[in-house]
Design a protein around this motif. Structure first.
Motif, PDB file in Angstrom:
ATOM      1  N   PHE A 186      32.272  52.630  32.306  1.00  0.00           N
ATOM      2  CA  PHE A 186      33.625  52.114  32.487  1.00  0.00           C
ATOM      3  C   PHE A 186      33.515  50.649  32.903  1.00  0.00           C
ATOM      4  O   PHE A 186      32.477  50.198  33.398  1.00  0.00           O
ATOM      5  N   GLU A 187      34.597  49.913  32.688  1.00  0.00           N
ATOM      6  CA  GLU A 187      34.614  48.507  33.076  1.00  0.00           C
ATOM      7  C   GLU A 187      34.936  48.386  34.560  1.00  0.00           C
ATOM      8  O   GLU A 187      35.872  49.024  35.057  1.00  0.00           O
ATOM      9  N   VAL A 188      34.159  47.564  35.261  1.00  0.00           N
ATOM     10  CA  VAL A 188      34.358  47.347  36.692  1.00  0.00           C
ATOM     11  C   VAL A 188      35.109  46.039  36.890  1.00  0.00           C
ATOM     12  O   VAL A 188      34.689  44.981  36.413  1.00  0.00           O
ATOM     13  N   LEU A 189      36.249  46.095  37.592  1.00  0.00           N
ATOM     14  CA  LEU A 189      37.052  44.919  37.921  1.00  0.00           C
ATOM     15  C   LEU A 189      37.082  44.751  39.433  1.00  0.00           C
ATOM     16  O   LEU A 189      37.220  45.729  40.164  1.00  0.00           O
ATOM     17  N   THR A 190      36.942  43.518  39.889  1.00  0.00           N
ATOM     18  CA  THR A 190      36.972  43.269  41.333  1.00  0.00           C
ATOM     19  C   THR A 190      38.314  42.667  41.724  1.00  0.00           C
ATOM     20  O   THR A 190      38.910  41.890  40.983  1.00  0.00           O
ATOM     21  N   LEU A 191      38.756  43.070  42.922  1.00  0.00           N
ATOM     22  CA  LEU A 191      40.027  42.584  43.457  1.00  0.00           C
ATOM     23  C   LEU A 191      39.785  42.265  44.927  1.00  0.00           C
ATOM     24  O   LEU A 191      40.044  43.068  45.815  1.00  0.00           O
ATOM     25  N   ASP A 192      39.245  41.066  45.173  1.00  0.00           N
ATOM     26  CA  ASP A 192      38.834  40.675  46.525  1.00  0.00           C
ATOM     27  C   ASP A 192      39.883  39.844  47.257  1.00  0.00           C
ATOM     28  O   ASP A 192      39.717  39.552  48.427  1.00  0.00           O
ATOM     29  N   GLY A 193      40.922  39.418  46.577  1.00  0.00           N
ATOM     30  CA  GLY A 193      41.939  38.572  47.193  1.00  0.00           C
ATOM     31  C   GLY A 193      43.143  38.520  46.283  1.00  0.00           C
ATOM     32  O   GLY A 193      43.411  39.480  45.554  1.00  0.00           O
ATOM     33  N   PRO A 194      43.875  37.420  46.297  1.00  0.00           N
ATOM     34  CA  PRO A 194      45.043  37.308  45.419  1.00  0.00           C
ATOM     35  C   PRO A 194      44.677  37.573  43.966  1.00  0.00           C
ATOM     36  O   PRO A 194      43.662  37.104  43.467  1.00  0.00           O
ATOM     37  N   ALA A 195      45.474  38.378  43.296  1.00  0.00           N
ATOM     38  CA  ALA A 195      45.208  38.715  41.903  1.00  0.00           C
ATOM     39  C   ALA A 195      45.160  37.460  41.040  1.00  0.00           C
ATOM     40  O   ALA A 195      45.947  36.530  41.222  1.00  0.00           O
ATOM     41  N   ARG A 196      44.210  37.438  40.115  1.00  0.00           N
ATOM     42  CA  ARG A 196      44.054  36.280  39.238  1.00  0.00           C
ATOM     43  C   ARG A 196      45.291  36.113  38.362  1.00  0.00           C
ATOM     44  O   ARG A 196      45.905  37.099  37.931  1.00  0.00           O
ATOM     45  N   PHE A 197      45.613  34.871  38.054  1.00  0.00           N
ATOM     46  CA  PHE A 197      46.765  34.603  37.192  1.00  0.00           C
ATOM     47  C   PHE A 197      46.444  35.044  35.767  1.00  0.00           C
ATOM     48  O   PHE A 197      45.351  34.817  35.260  1.00  0.00           O
ATOM     49  N   ASP A 198      47.366  35.706  35.149  1.00  0.00           N
ATOM     50  CA  ASP A 198      47.170  36.169  33.779  1.00  0.00           C
ATOM     51  C   ASP A 198      48.501  36.091  33.054  1.00  0.00           C
ATOM     52  O   ASP A 198      49.509  36.604  33.537  1.00  0.00           O
ATOM     53  N   THR A 199      48.500  35.448  31.910  1.00  0.00           N
ATOM     54  CA  THR A 199      49.748  35.234  31.174  1.00  0.00           C
ATOM     55  C   THR A 199      49.972  36.285  30.082  1.00  0.00           C
ATOM     56  O   THR A 199      50.911  36.173  29.298  1.00  0.00           O
ATOM     57  N   THR A 200      49.096  37.292  30.027  1.00  0.00           N
ATOM     58  CA  THR A 200      49.263  38.326  29.012  1.00  0.00           C
ATOM     59  C   THR A 200      50.614  39.014  29.171  1.00  0.00           C
ATOM     60  O   THR A 200      50.927  39.519  30.253  1.00  0.00           O
TER      61      THR A 200
END
Length: 545
Positions: A156-170
């Motif tokens: 599975f893909e591992v995503l990290t969330l260590d602070g403010p969510a990254r900006f994403d324009t999707t």
């Protein structure tokens, strides 16, 4: 994904227990709170966050939290997460945990939370069962790297969330969701065996959350301190859903640290929190601890997962004006609540639960609506109707789940469709409208053919001033089959109790002699699973050794 049969959904909706309304989904409830609460504080980080994660604590308003959820939903969407995909999460109680959960919900994905204590073994065992599409965690937690551990498992893909969510324009999709769609995949606590997957929908959770909010009478003005890992019934039904329903402020706490906990109550002006009985007892017994603590804002404490004593409830009420609510529940949806409104007497509240689903009985707590229960003799299978006779509690109705995930365990329902809880209760002889908890069926001690309830003895032991925590288990005996052993954590600052002292205290309570412990083990701490339940199998193995 709807796992409940459509006829059951239609039945529950027609009865008014569930709703056929998209506004009853978690994302819709959250958006409604954003509209109402706007710039009010929604969620607050643990005060000790920097020591755990290396970043300072944050406070987010409802509007700010909404924006972060949108941003992280975009990250998940770009990673291929969509409707009915299962997303594993391994996050401490922080702002990011709320962001991750509600971002998954916004995409129509299923949240599957894993306790922070889990390592590669547990992940590699449970991830294939869950069918994880992605896994959200942090790069650092204390001296560990959960992201590296998860990556080593693979699949599975591992995503990290260590602070403010990254900006994403999707651009985000807008999936049509129903409150009967699966929203969480939690795992049983694993006190006796490998954890089992428990899928639940918003409709089922919301019924429980309404009752858990009603017991302490929560409103938008309340401040909830959440010290239990938000991964199971206590976290979702007891904290997250009441927060979504009321718009209260959620203050996170993890891992448990008593000075931080007391400091948060004072600084955040907490009105409601949760604590296990052993902690409530320990705080009262610690010399001078509460004399210097500011508990003036606190109205109610929710407790459960172990026996309570009337003396404990009474002391919290009389010394501090704080009521203690007695909860009994499970991930599968067993819902019993004994609060100060329905059971004002502390002794009765500690010992009994209003018999939700009892014949001809109705209760003010909204969770009781639609619940059906029966007690069944574990030997004959006959239904029990007489007070004082122990039997397995079986439950049906709008709080109960649909069955274990993808056949991860045997069918848990009986021939009438009732969930077999494995919990032993009896109709209270003192009041046949009440149920008294006896114990887990597997934890009963059978001494010479007679069943003994460890929970009953544990509650009495916890009232002894020299006992900070206690568990009672059976140990093998060639003649009687089993005898009773007490495993005790002594209170600090006093001599450890002896077996003779504890037996004398129990005799003073006038209990039957066959229930008295015949062995005492003194330990520094009781073994517990990630959500705080005592691992009695470990204690039994220790005593056998």
């Amino acid at each position: 994904m709807r796992l409940h049969p459509q006829e059951r959904i239609d039945e529950f909706v027609a009865a008014g227990w569930w709703r056929d309304d998209p506004a009853w989904t978690w994302d819709a409830l959250f958006r409604e709170r954003v509209t109402e609460r706007v710039d009010a504080t929604a969620v607050v980080d643990p005060a000790n966050r920097e020591a755990l994660l290396g970043t300072p604590p944050r406070r987010l308003s409802w509007t700010e939290l909404d924006a972060e959820i949108d941003r992280f939903a975009g990250v998940l969407h770009r990673a291929g997460v969509g409707v009915d995909d299962v997303v594993g999460t391994q996050l401490a109680n922080t702002v990011e945990l709320v962001v991750a959960y509600l971002a998954c919900v916004r995409l129509g994905a299923i949240v599957s939370p894993f306790p922070m204590q889990y390592r590669e073994h547990e992940l590699s065992t449970l991830a294939p069962v869950a069918g994880l599409r992605a896994f959200v965690t942090v790069s650092r937690f204390g001296d560990r790297s959960p992201a590296a551990e998860a990556s080593s498992v693979g699949g599975f893909e591992v995503l990290t969330l260590d602070g403010p969510a990254r900006f994403d324009t999707t651009p985000l999709p807008a999936p049509k969701r129903h409150p009967s769609d699966v929203v969480t995949l939690c795992w049983t606590s694993g006190t006796e065996a490998t954890p089992k997957g428990v899928p639940r929908c918003a409709n089922g959770w919301n019924v429980i959350g309404e009752g858990c909010a009603a017991a302490p009478a929560l409103t938008a003005d309340d401040v909830i301190l959440s010290p239990f890992p938000l991964v199971n019934m206590a976290g979702f039904g007891g904290v997250l859903v009441p927060w979504l329903l009321t718009g209260a402020t959620l203050v996170q706490h993890h891992p448990f640290d008593l000075p931080t906990f007391l400091g948060q109550i004072a600084h955040e002006r907490v009105t409601y929190t949760l604590a296990p009985p052993a902690l409530l007892t320990g705080m009262l017994r610690a010399p001078g601890l509460l004399d210097s603590a500011d508990l003036s804002s606190l109205r109610v404490i929710g407790s459960g997962s172990a026996p309570l004593s009337g003396r404990l409830i009474r002391e919290w009420r009389d010394r501090f004006g704080i009521e203690v609510t007695n909860f009994f529940g499970s991930n599968e949806g067993v819902p019993l609540i004994s609060d100060q409104h329905t059971v004002p007497d502390p002794d009765a509240r500690a010992a009994f639960f209003p018999w939700f689903g009892g014949p001809g009985l109705s209760w003010p707590n909204p969770t009781s609506a639609g619940v059906r229960t029966r007690l069944v003799d574990m030997g004959s299978g006959a239904e029990i109707t007489a007070p004082g006779t122990p039997g397995e509690l079986r439950v049906a109705g709008p709080t109960i789940f649909s069955g274990y995930w993808r056949g991860s365990a045997a069918d848990p329902f009986d021939e009438q469709g009732f969930y077999r809880s494995g919990d032993v209760f009896e109709i209270a002889p003192e009041d046949p409208t009440m149920l008294r908890y006896v114990d887990r069926a597997r934890d009963l001690v059978v001494r010479g053919g007679t069943n003994i309830s460890p929970a009953e003895i544990e509650a009495l032991l916890l009232a002894h001033p020299a006992v900070a925590d206690a568990a009672v288990v059976g140990y093998p005996d060639d003649v009687l089959g089993e005898r009773v052993a007490a495993v005790v954590v002594p209170s600090s600052g006093v001599p450890s109790p002896t077996l003779d002292e504890l037996v004398a205290a129990l005799r003073a309570e006038k209990i039957a002699s066959y229930k008295l412990p015949e062995r005492l083990e003194i330990v520094d701490a009781l073994p517990r699973n990630p959500v705080g339940k005592i691992l009695k199998r470990d204690l039994r193995e220790r005593l056998r050794g």
